[in-house]
Design a protein around this motif. Structure first.
Motif, PDB file in Angstrom:
ATOM      1  N   GLU A 337       0.831  -1.206   0.000  1.00 38.82           N
ATOM      2  CA  GLU A 337       0.000   0.000   0.000  1.00 38.82           C
ATOM      3  C   GLU A 337       0.866   1.257   0.000  1.00 38.82           C
ATOM      4  OE1 GLU A 337      -4.218  -1.236   2.044  1.00 38.82           O
ATOM      5  OE2 GLU A 337      -2.555  -0.747   3.371  1.00 38.82           O
ATOM      6  N   ALA A 338       1.922   1.219   0.805  1.00 36.03           N
ATOM      7  CA  ALA A 338       2.796   2.392   0.891  1.00 36.03           C
ATOM      8  C   ALA A 338       3.431   2.695  -0.464  1.00 36.03           C
ATOM      9  CB  ALA A 338       3.879   2.164   1.948  1.00 36.03           C
ATOM     10  N   LEU A 339       3.655   1.643  -1.246  1.00 33.85           N
ATOM     11  CA  LEU A 339       4.261   1.811  -2.573  1.00 33.85           C
ATOM     12  C   LEU A 339       3.207   1.977  -3.672  1.00 33.85           C
ATOM     13  CD1 LEU A 339       7.015  -0.924  -2.159  1.00 33.85           C
ATOM     14  CD2 LEU A 339       7.322   1.555  -2.040  1.00 33.85           C
ATOM     15  N   HIS A 340       1.940   2.046  -3.252  1.00 33.97           N
ATOM     16  CA  HIS A 340       0.824   2.188  -4.204  1.00 33.97           C
ATOM     17  C   HIS A 340       0.803   1.048  -5.211  1.00 33.97           C
ATOM     18  CE1 HIS A 340      -0.315   6.160  -2.625  1.00 33.97           C
ATOM     19  NE2 HIS A 340       0.970   6.208  -2.333  1.00 33.97           N
ATOM     20  N   LEU A 341       1.118  -0.173  -4.726  1.00 34.27           N
ATOM     21  CA  LEU A 341       1.102  -1.354  -5.594  1.00 34.27           C
ATOM     22  C   LEU A 341      -0.005  -2.328  -5.210  1.00 34.27           C
ATOM     23  CD1 LEU A 341       4.962  -2.002  -5.671  1.00 34.27           C
ATOM     24  CD2 LEU A 341       3.544  -1.204  -7.578  1.00 34.27           C
ATOM     25  N   PHE A 342      -0.813  -1.950  -4.220  1.00 36.02           N
ATOM     26  CA  PHE A 342      -1.821  -2.889  -3.725  1.00 36.02           C
ATOM     27  C   PHE A 342      -3.060  -2.891  -4.615  1.00 36.02           C
ATOM     28  CE2 PHE A 342      -5.343  -4.306  -1.040  1.00 36.02           C
ATOM     29  CZ  PHE A 342      -4.828  -5.524  -0.628  1.00 36.02           C
ATOM     30  N   ARG A 343      -3.587  -4.099  -4.876  1.00 37.80           N
ATOM     31  CA  ARG A 343      -4.888  -4.259  -5.541  1.00 37.80           C
ATOM     32  C   ARG A 343      -5.561  -5.462  -4.930  1.00 37.80           C
ATOM     33  NH1 ARG A 343      -4.352  -4.275 -12.103  1.00 37.80           N
ATOM     34  NH2 ARG A 343      -2.623  -2.828 -12.259  1.00 37.80           N
ATOM     35  N   GLN A 344      -6.871  -5.486  -4.925  1.00 42.63           N
ATOM     36  CA  GLN A 344      -7.557  -6.720  -4.567  1.00 42.63           C
ATOM     37  C   GLN A 344      -8.856  -6.856  -5.330  1.00 42.63           C
ATOM     38  OE1 GLN A 344      -8.781  -7.147  -0.486  1.00 42.63           O
ATOM     39  NE2 GLN A 344      -9.279  -4.987  -0.273  1.00 42.63           N
ATOM     40  N   GLU A 345      -9.327  -8.106  -5.442  1.00 44.44           N
ATOM     41  CA  GLU A 345     -10.570  -8.418  -6.145  1.00 44.44           C
ATOM     42  C   GLU A 345     -11.346  -9.475  -5.373  1.00 44.44           C
ATOM     43  OE1 GLU A 345      -9.084  -7.990 -10.782  1.00 44.44           O
ATOM     44  OE2 GLU A 345      -9.761  -9.946 -10.065  1.00 44.44           O
TER      45      GLU A 345
END
Ligand code: 1HN
Length: 359
Positions: A337-345
């Motif tokens: 999240e800190a690296l703005h790489l988080f996604r979820q589905e």
């Protein structure tokens, strides 16, 4: 693949010269460098709790704490990671054994760590001078660069799960390690953070708040099982679908307990299942109680209390309980999240089971 008028000899010479110059063309790499979605080496795996516990006990009989690493620890080694002592590509997961009247010396490191206590009593971890008592089900944090040592003052062995962000921190070449001047810290007090920040209900949320600029880690170093249990029961009673979930968060900020590590817990009533979800980043699960099954990336795992298992990045995960069950989940989500790489589905589809692992 080359331009029509280029000779093979010329091309061969070119590729040899490129290799000699320590260069590599992008056009020969294939898709593996840039897959359309994460393609982790981490495999879905289950470590049987009874076997791990037996070997931890044996390590207590055979191995001294002074034999290396300052700790008596058996790490979960994922079979997809080429022999590295890591549970997933980003997470260290392990079992630590501290015998009666033993202590593990004080040190600090830039890797953040946490403990989820499995068995025993009479042990405390001193975190920057705060002697935090450890009992089964407690979550104890030793944030990055905090001094920590463990002491078993009791007559029974103590066993806990260790989670660290070590593979990630090492990949970033950000490791620092320091030994304390003496074996143990002089405690300034006992359970100071638990007294100051551990009121009932404090430090739990549906979902940890994403990062902002303030804050570092949770000022609460120990999340007592009694409070976690009460919060899960309250949520389960309110849920209606037999599934209660919570994130452990900083009572000061509502953010994840550590900048790199997320802690989550799921309580399932018999017969109930979590939704099928996938997320970027991996997780290590500790089966705290119950029996059930999970399907992770098409692999069905049958688990019971004491087992450990892991999920690779972007694999669909669903858990289903056969009896009242609690799963503790360690993840790398805050780092992503800190690296703005988080996604979820989330999907409403059930996964087809293509293979099976059981304890
Ligand atoms: C560590 O400091 C502990 O403090 C446990 O108990 C496991 C694994 C790798 C590096 C440091 C502890 C560890 C560790």
């Amino acid at each position: 693949m080359s331009k029509a008028d280029v000779s093979t000899t010329e091309l061969d010479a070119f590729y040899a010269a490129v290799a000699d110059a320590e260069l590599q063309p992008l056009w020969t790499q294939g898709r593996s460098l840039q897959p359309f979605a994460p393609a982790p080496s981490t495999r879905v795996h289950l470590w049987e709790g009874a076997a791990v516990r037996r070997l931890a006990e044996e390590s207590g009989r055979l191995i001294g704490i002074d034999q290396g690493g300052d700790r008596r620890v058996l790490s979960l080694a994922n079979p997809g990671l080429g022999g590295a002592p890591f549970a997933t590509s980003t997470l260290w997961g392990a079992v630590q054994y501290l015998g009666p009247h033993e202590s593990a010396p004080a040190h600090r490191h830039s890797q953040a760590a946490l403990r989820f206590v499995l068995e025993g009593s009479g042990t405390w971890t001193t975190v920057n001078g705060d002697a935090c008592d450890m009992n089964p089900g407690d979550l104890v944090l030793t944030p990055a660069w905090t001094w920590h040592d463990h002491t078993n003052g009791g007559d029974e062995p103590m066993i806990w799960f260790d989670g660290l962000d070590m593979p990630l921190v090492n990949m970033l070449d950000a490791q620092f390690f320091e030994r304390f001047g003496s074996t143990l810290q002089e405690a300034e007090g006992r359970n100071l953070s638990a007294t100051a920040f551990g009121a009932p209900g404090d430090g739990f949320a549906d979902e940890a708040r994403p990062p902002s600029d303030e804050e570092e880690w949770s000022p609460l170093f120990v999340y007592r099982w009694e409070r976690t249990d009460a919060e899960l029961s309250r949520r389960l009673a309110a849920a209606g679908d037999g599934v209660a979930e919570l994130d452990f968060v900083s009572p000061r900020t509502g953010r994840a307990v550590l900048p790199t590590l997320g802690c989550h817990m799921v309580r399932l009533a018999p017969g109930s299942s979590t939704p099928t979800r996938r997320k970027v980043g991996s997780s290590v699960y500790v089966v705290w109680s119950g029996e059930g099954r999970s399907v992770i990336g098409g692999t069905e795992l049958t688990w019971r209390a004491g087992d450990f298992f892991c999920s690779p990045s972007w694999a669909y995960v669903e858990h289903q309980a056969a009896s009242p069950s609690d799963l503790f989940e360690l993840s790398d989500r805050p780092a992503l999240e800190a690296l703005h790489l988080f996604r979820q589905e989330v999907t409403s589809d059930r996964q087809p089971v293509t293979s099976r692992l059981s304890s």
